[in-house]
Design an enzyme around this catalytic site. Structure first.
Site, short mmCIF file in Angstrom:
data_model
loop_
_atom_site.label_atom_id
_atom_site.label_comp_id
_atom_site.label_asym_id
_atom_site.label_seq_id
_atom_site.Cartn_x
_atom_site.Cartn_y
_atom_site.Cartn_z
N ARG A 37 0.82 -1.22 0.00
CA ARG A 37 0.00 0.00 0.00
C ARG A 37 0.85 1.27 0.00
O ARG A 37 0.31 2.37 0.07
CB ARG A 37 -0.96 0.00 1.19
CG ARG A 37 -1.92 -1.17 1.15
CD ARG A 37 -3.22 -0.86 1.85
NE ARG A 37 -4.29 -1.69 1.33
CZ ARG A 37 -5.01 -1.39 0.27
NH1 ARG A 37 -4.81 -0.27 -0.39
NH2 ARG A 37 -5.96 -2.20 -0.14
N HIS A 67 8.31 -6.27 -7.02
CA HIS A 67 7.05 -5.66 -7.46
C HIS A 67 6.87 -4.35 -6.70
O HIS A 67 6.94 -4.33 -5.47
CB HIS A 67 5.89 -6.62 -7.18
CG HIS A 67 4.61 -6.27 -7.88
ND1 HIS A 67 4.03 -5.03 -7.81
CD2 HIS A 67 3.80 -7.02 -8.68
CE1 HIS A 67 2.91 -5.03 -8.54
NE2 HIS A 67 2.74 -6.21 -9.08
N TYR A 70 1.35 -1.47 -5.35
CA TYR A 70 0.35 -1.27 -6.42
C TYR A 70 -0.45 0.00 -6.24
O TYR A 70 -1.25 0.36 -7.08
CB TYR A 70 -0.56 -2.50 -6.57
CG TYR A 70 -1.14 -3.03 -5.29
CD1 TYR A 70 -2.18 -2.36 -4.65
CD2 TYR A 70 -0.67 -4.21 -4.74
CE1 TYR A 70 -2.72 -2.85 -3.49
CE2 TYR A 70 -1.21 -4.71 -3.57
CZ TYR A 70 -2.23 -4.03 -2.94
OH TYR A 70 -2.76 -4.51 -1.77
N HIS A 107 2.72 -1.45 -11.99
CA HIS A 107 1.47 -1.21 -12.71
C HIS A 107 1.56 0.19 -13.30
O HIS A 107 1.81 1.14 -12.55
CB HIS A 107 0.29 -1.30 -11.75
CG HIS A 107 0.10 -2.65 -11.14
ND1 HIS A 107 -0.93 -2.94 -10.28
CD2 HIS A 107 0.79 -3.80 -11.29
CE1 HIS A 107 -0.85 -4.21 -9.91
NE2 HIS A 107 0.19 -4.75 -10.50
N GLU A 142 3.48 -3.92 -16.34
CA GLU A 142 2.58 -5.08 -16.28
C GLU A 142 1.35 -4.85 -17.16
O GLU A 142 0.80 -3.76 -17.19
CB GLU A 142 2.17 -5.34 -14.83
CG GLU A 142 1.29 -6.59 -14.68
CD GLU A 142 1.14 -7.06 -13.24
OE1 GLU A 142 1.86 -6.56 -12.35
OE2 GLU A 142 0.28 -7.94 -13.02
N ASP A 176 0.55 -10.67 -17.36
CA ASP A 176 -0.24 -11.32 -16.32
C ASP A 176 -1.40 -12.05 -17.02
O ASP A 176 -2.22 -11.42 -17.70
CB ASP A 176 -0.75 -10.25 -15.35
CG ASP A 176 -1.48 -10.84 -14.16
OD1 ASP A 176 -2.41 -11.64 -14.36
OD2 ASP A 176 -1.13 -10.49 -13.01
N HIS A 179 -4.85 -10.85 -16.11
CA HIS A 179 -5.13 -9.50 -16.61
C HIS A 179 -5.38 -9.49 -18.13
O HIS A 179 -6.31 -8.82 -18.58
CB HIS A 179 -3.96 -8.56 -16.28
CG HIS A 179 -3.73 -8.38 -14.82
ND1 HIS A 179 -2.68 -7.66 -14.32
CD2 HIS A 179 -4.42 -8.84 -13.74
CE1 HIS A 179 -2.72 -7.68 -12.98
NE2 HIS A 179 -3.76 -8.39 -12.61
N HIS A 211 3.14 -13.46 -15.15
CA HIS A 211 2.40 -13.74 -13.92
C HIS A 211 1.36 -14.78 -14.25
O HIS A 211 0.51 -14.56 -15.11
CB HIS A 211 1.69 -12.48 -13.42
CG HIS A 211 2.58 -11.50 -12.72
ND1 HIS A 211 2.19 -10.21 -12.46
CD2 HIS A 211 3.82 -11.64 -12.22
CE1 HIS A 211 3.19 -9.59 -11.81
NE2 HIS A 211 4.18 -10.44 -11.66
N ASP A 224 -10.11 -8.32 -12.91
CA ASP A 224 -8.87 -8.55 -12.13
C ASP A 224 -9.12 -9.22 -10.79
O ASP A 224 -8.82 -8.66 -9.74
CB ASP A 224 -8.10 -7.23 -11.95
CG ASP A 224 -6.72 -7.46 -11.33
OD1 ASP A 224 -6.33 -8.62 -11.15
OD2 ASP A 224 -6.04 -6.46 -11.04
N HIS A 226 -7.95 -12.75 -9.21
CA HIS A 226 -7.13 -13.94 -9.47
C HIS A 226 -7.78 -15.19 -8.87
O HIS A 226 -8.39 -15.13 -7.82
CB HIS A 226 -5.74 -13.79 -8.84
CG HIS A 226 -4.97 -12.61 -9.38
ND1 HIS A 226 -3.67 -12.37 -9.05
CD2 HIS A 226 -5.33 -11.60 -10.21
CE1 HIS A 226 -3.24 -11.27 -9.65
NE2 HIS A 226 -4.25 -10.78 -10.35
N GLU A 256 0.60 -15.67 -8.62
CA GLU A 256 0.01 -14.68 -7.69
C GLU A 256 -1.41 -15.13 -7.39
O GLU A 256 -2.34 -14.34 -7.40
CB GLU A 256 -0.05 -13.30 -8.34
CG GLU A 256 1.28 -12.71 -8.77
CD GLU A 256 1.10 -11.40 -9.51
OE1 GLU A 256 0.27 -11.32 -10.45
OE2 GLU A 256 1.79 -10.44 -9.13
ZN ZN Z 1 -4.11 -8.69 -10.71
FE FE Z 2 0.19 -9.55 -11.74
FE FE Z 3 0.94 -6.69 -10.33
#
Ligand code: ZN
Ligand code: FE
Ligand code: FE
Length: 277
Positions: A37, A67, A70, A107, A142, A176, A179, A211, A224, A226, A256
């Site tokens: 975060r 990563h 996000y 992202h 991504e 991904d 995604h 991913h 989105d 997963h 993920e």
């Molecule tokens: Zn995602």
């Molecule tokens: Fe991802």
């Molecule tokens: Fe990601």
């Protein structure tokens, strides 16, 4: 040999992640550079890192993927938020200088109704500024599901960003699977065509990581969410095709999926079995 790992918690440090990865049959892993975060990163523990690098060498972990949080938005409307994204990414990349071959995934951002054109402009500005620093990690954009005003919802947007970065040889793409499927690319019915399209728009030489996530939702849903491998709308056969595809199988794969370590261990074993069959 298949290069595969999963997302691991970085709270216990690099050596702990390396050991965890090896314990579950992985030979790479992904981690958040800091609280996803945002938040402040811990100072780099150089002893932990040195111990990790020895361990990685000994156990064949050749490359790992960091990563970015996000919540960063390189194309926020507020200049302060864009500056925060830049500062945070620079700080992350500065740490990654200590890790050989590191890659850094982020992202691209959400244009928050400013429009795609303005959003893409801000993201490429940020990358141009970052590149003035001369960091060594490969930076990956991504592919996004296209939720809300996300940039990176199709291959063209990523290509445009890359094109507007002057010295762009350090830029790549992380695909991904959840995604792109949610974004409308039919990797289930026509993987070959999606790969060809990626190649003609972005170029397969830019594809540096995948991913691996199943999706709870249908093709083109832009959601989105997963799902575990084989339990969503993408399904096991599509993952078999992905990990065995001649243009993809050399890439590092990162799970993920919503799993604990045992779940990841099972998925890694399953995907290895499929890849090596
Ligand atoms: Zn995602
Ligand atoms: Fe991802
Ligand atoms: Fe990601």
């Amino acid at each position: 040999m298949l290069r595969i790992g999963c997302h691991l918690s970085s709270s216990k440090g690099f050596l702990a992640m390396g050991k965890e990865a090896i314990n579950i049959g992985a030979n790479t892993f992904q981690f958040f550079t800091r609280n996803p975060r945002g938040g402040k990163a811990k100072e780099l523990d150089t002893k932990d890192l040195a111990a990790y690098l020895d361990f990685a060498e000994e156990h064949g972990i050749a490359q790992i993927l960091a990563h970015a949080p996000y919540t960063l938005n390189a194309c926020a409307k507020d200049e302060g938020l864009r500056q925060f994204a830049y500062d945070t990414m620079c700080d992350d990349l500065r740490r990654l200088e200590h890790i050989p071959n590191a890659m850094y995934n982020f992202h691209p951002g959400s244009h928050v109704k400013q429009g795609t054109e303005i959003g893409i402009g801000y993201i490429s500005d940020l990358l141009n500024r970052i590149n003035e620093k001369g960091y060594h990690a490969t930076i990956l954009l991504e592919t996004m599901a296209g939720k809300g005003t996300e940039i990176g919802r199709n291959f063209e947007e990523l290509r445009t960003i890359i094109d507007r970065v002057e010295e762009n040889s350090n830029l790549g793409v992380c695909m991904d699977t959840c995604h792109v499927f949610d974004g409308g690319y039919d990797i289930v019915g026509n993987l070959e065509e999606v790969i060809e399209e990626f190649h003609s728009v972005v170029g397969l030489c830019r594809l540096k990581a995948v991913h691996l996530n199943d999706s709870m939702n249908l093709l083109g849903s832009h959601k989105d969410r997963h799902e575990k491998i084989g339990e969503g709308k993408i399904g096991l056969e599509a993952f078999r095709a992905i990990v065995t595809h001649s243009k993809l199988r050399e890439l590092p794969f990162f799970l993920e999926t919503p799993n604990d370590l045992e779940g990841y261990q099972r998925e890694i074993a399953l995907l290895r079995q499929m890849a090596e069959a």
